[in-house]
Design a protein around this motif. Sequence first.
Motif, PDB file in Angstrom:
ATOM      1  N   GLY A  80      35.831  44.130  28.201  1.00  0.00           N
ATOM      2  CA  GLY A  80      37.030  44.848  28.622  1.00  0.00           C
ATOM      3  C   GLY A  80      37.191  44.755  30.177  1.00  0.00           C
ATOM      4  N   LEU A  81      38.157  43.996  30.702  1.00  0.00           N
ATOM      5  CA  LEU A  81      38.358  43.995  32.186  1.00  0.00           C
ATOM      6  C   LEU A  81      39.078  45.260  32.717  1.00  0.00           C
ATOM      7  CD1 LEU A  81      38.889  40.244  31.848  1.00  0.00           C
ATOM      8  CD2 LEU A  81      36.732  41.344  32.609  1.00  0.00           C
ATOM      9  N   GLY A  82      39.948  45.955  31.876  1.00  0.00           N
ATOM     10  CA  GLY A  82      40.824  46.906  32.447  1.00  0.00           C
ATOM     11  C   GLY A  82      42.025  46.402  33.158  1.00  0.00           C
ATOM     12  N   LYS A 135      42.781  39.708  45.237  1.00  0.00           N
ATOM     13  CA  LYS A 135      42.953  39.287  43.994  1.00  0.00           C
ATOM     14  C   LYS A 135      41.990  39.453  42.915  1.00  0.00           C
ATOM     15  CE  LYS A 135      45.614  36.022  42.508  1.00  0.00           C
ATOM     16  NZ  LYS A 135      46.397  34.820  42.013  1.00  0.00           N
ATOM     17  N   PRO A 136      41.954  39.706  41.851  1.00  0.00           N
ATOM     18  CA  PRO A 136      40.687  40.173  41.141  1.00  0.00           C
ATOM     19  C   PRO A 136      40.087  39.024  40.524  1.00  0.00           C
ATOM     20  CG  PRO A 136      43.017  41.103  40.347  1.00  0.00           C
ATOM     21  CD  PRO A 136      43.159  40.057  41.138  1.00  0.00           C
ATOM     22  N   CYS A 137      40.634  37.694  40.687  1.00  0.00           N
ATOM     23  CA  CYS A 137      39.785  36.753  39.904  1.00  0.00           C
ATOM     24  C   CYS A 137      38.584  36.330  40.293  1.00  0.00           C
ATOM     25  CB  CYS A 137      40.782  35.387  40.030  1.00  0.00           C
ATOM     26  SG  CYS A 137      42.520  35.514  39.547  1.00  0.00           S
ATOM     27  N   SER A 138      38.359  36.668  41.646  1.00  0.00           N
ATOM     28  CA  SER A 138      36.923  36.311  42.257  1.00  0.00           C
ATOM     29  C   SER A 138      35.963  37.542  41.674  1.00  0.00           C
ATOM     30  CB  SER A 138      36.828  36.371  43.512  1.00  0.00           C
ATOM     31  OG  SER A 138      35.456  36.456  44.391  1.00  0.00           O
ATOM     32  N   THR A 143      31.755  38.957  37.589  1.00  0.00           N
ATOM     33  CA  THR A 143      31.393  40.285  36.776  1.00  0.00           C
ATOM     34  C   THR A 143      31.359  39.833  35.298  1.00  0.00           C
ATOM     35  OG1 THR A 143      32.521  41.677  38.009  1.00  0.00           O
ATOM     36  CG2 THR A 143      31.893  42.412  35.935  1.00  0.00           C
ATOM     37  N   LYS A 144      32.319  38.685  34.807  1.00  0.00           N
ATOM     38  CA  LYS A 144      32.108  38.213  33.492  1.00  0.00           C
ATOM     39  C   LYS A 144      30.823  37.437  33.298  1.00  0.00           C
ATOM     40  CE  LYS A 144      36.544  36.099  33.004  1.00  0.00           C
ATOM     41  NZ  LYS A 144      37.573  35.815  32.797  1.00  0.00           N
ATOM     42  N   ARG A 145      30.484  36.493  34.403  1.00  0.00           N
ATOM     43  CA  ARG A 145      29.341  35.788  34.239  1.00  0.00           C
ATOM     44  C   ARG A 145      28.321  36.882  34.125  1.00  0.00           C
ATOM     45  NH1 ARG A 145      31.515  32.574  38.039  1.00  0.00           N
ATOM     46  NH2 ARG A 145      30.583  33.673  39.755  1.00  0.00           N
TER      47      ARG A 145
HETATM   48 FE1  FES Z   1      42.463  37.199  35.110  1.00  0.00          FE
HETATM   49 FE2  FES Z   1      39.824  38.063  35.347  1.00  0.00          FE
HETATM   50  S1  FES Z   1      40.916  37.182  33.432  1.00  0.00           S
HETATM   51  S2  FES Z   1      41.446  38.123  36.765  1.00  0.00           S
END
Ligand code: FES
Length: 315
Positions: A80-82, A135-138, A143-145
């Motif tokens: 859950g990334l919020g 930008k959240p992608c980085s 975090t997902k990894r």
């Molecule tokens: Fe888009 Fe992570 S899925 S910033």
Amino acid sequence: MKCRKCSAKAVINMRQHKLALCKEHYLEWFLAQTERFIRKYRMFTPEERVLVAVSGGKDSLALWDVLVKLGYQADGLYIGLGIDGGVGYSAQSYEKVRKFVEARPGLHLEVVDVASTYGATIPTAARVTRRGKGKPCSVCGLTKRHIMNRVARDGGYDALATGHNLDDEAAVLFGNTLHWQVGYLARQGPVLPASHEGLARKVKPFCRFYERETAAYALLTGIDYIYEECPYAAGARSIYYKEVLNRLEAERRGAKLQFYLGFLRAREQGVFQSAQEQVQLNTCPTCGQPTAVEGQCAFCRTWDQVRERVAASSV
Ligand code: FES
Ligand code: AMP
Ligand code: ZN
Ligand code: ZN
């Protein structure tokens, strides 16, 4: 158009494979192909345990569905990334995953909510650290990894599977080739062996399916998935690369698959061997995951900073 196998009405025509199939034979073909890729690239065996990272999108839910149907021991992981983005993106994607599990008794799903586990949502973390220029992608990727590695390690999984399809892989390959990032090229492939004690190997069983093929599978099986892309993905370079490759594919059927398979062949022949970075990996003293730097890994450093800044701003 008739099915090649039974001459019933075809539901899909895959011109790149010169193959049209009816619903029944398409689903059969899709399962058999997945099984073939898993074996060919030695991803995992029926005795091993697989953790499937599911985002609520068509690829990862279809992957989980297929692995279970093929008889593999596959559990799910949802992070859950919020992310809201005006459409309740994370809430909606979780709802899709939850429904998927509810309809299939016996499946096991792990859920990690980033905000309640680490102290902030992904967009907040990106904003307060300015990582990735806000930008959240980085921060999201990092975090997902980390979470995928941690859950796979703590749960004793042998392999971690993601839903990346051919369109994803060809776009990444295109970007890496355009910039001749040979270090990345050397590591890109259907299987990434565990680089560190306790890490699971990373596998992409759908890497040879066109996006259209995984979408057709999800649709024909009645899997309800989130159609929206992440709201932060708009304008991402990977989307532009996908468009370029789609234009190429429209003119030359099979171009994407040839590009990717040609690369895998070259890689197997050792073309990128000299680029196989011999980086000495250290172990992060806080989380125990591998890191190229001395001391704390990027994940632990970033999130310590997030918590500090969030606490400071709420005083
Ligand atoms: Fe888009 Fe992570 S899925 S910033
Ligand atoms: P993406 O980077 O969004 O293209 O996703 C690539 C793959 O990462 C997906 O096919 C999933 O396997 C996995 N993934 C992406 N987002 C999540 C999430 N929130 N939770 C679990 N797995 C995810
Ligand atoms: Zn048929
Ligand atoms: Zn760490």
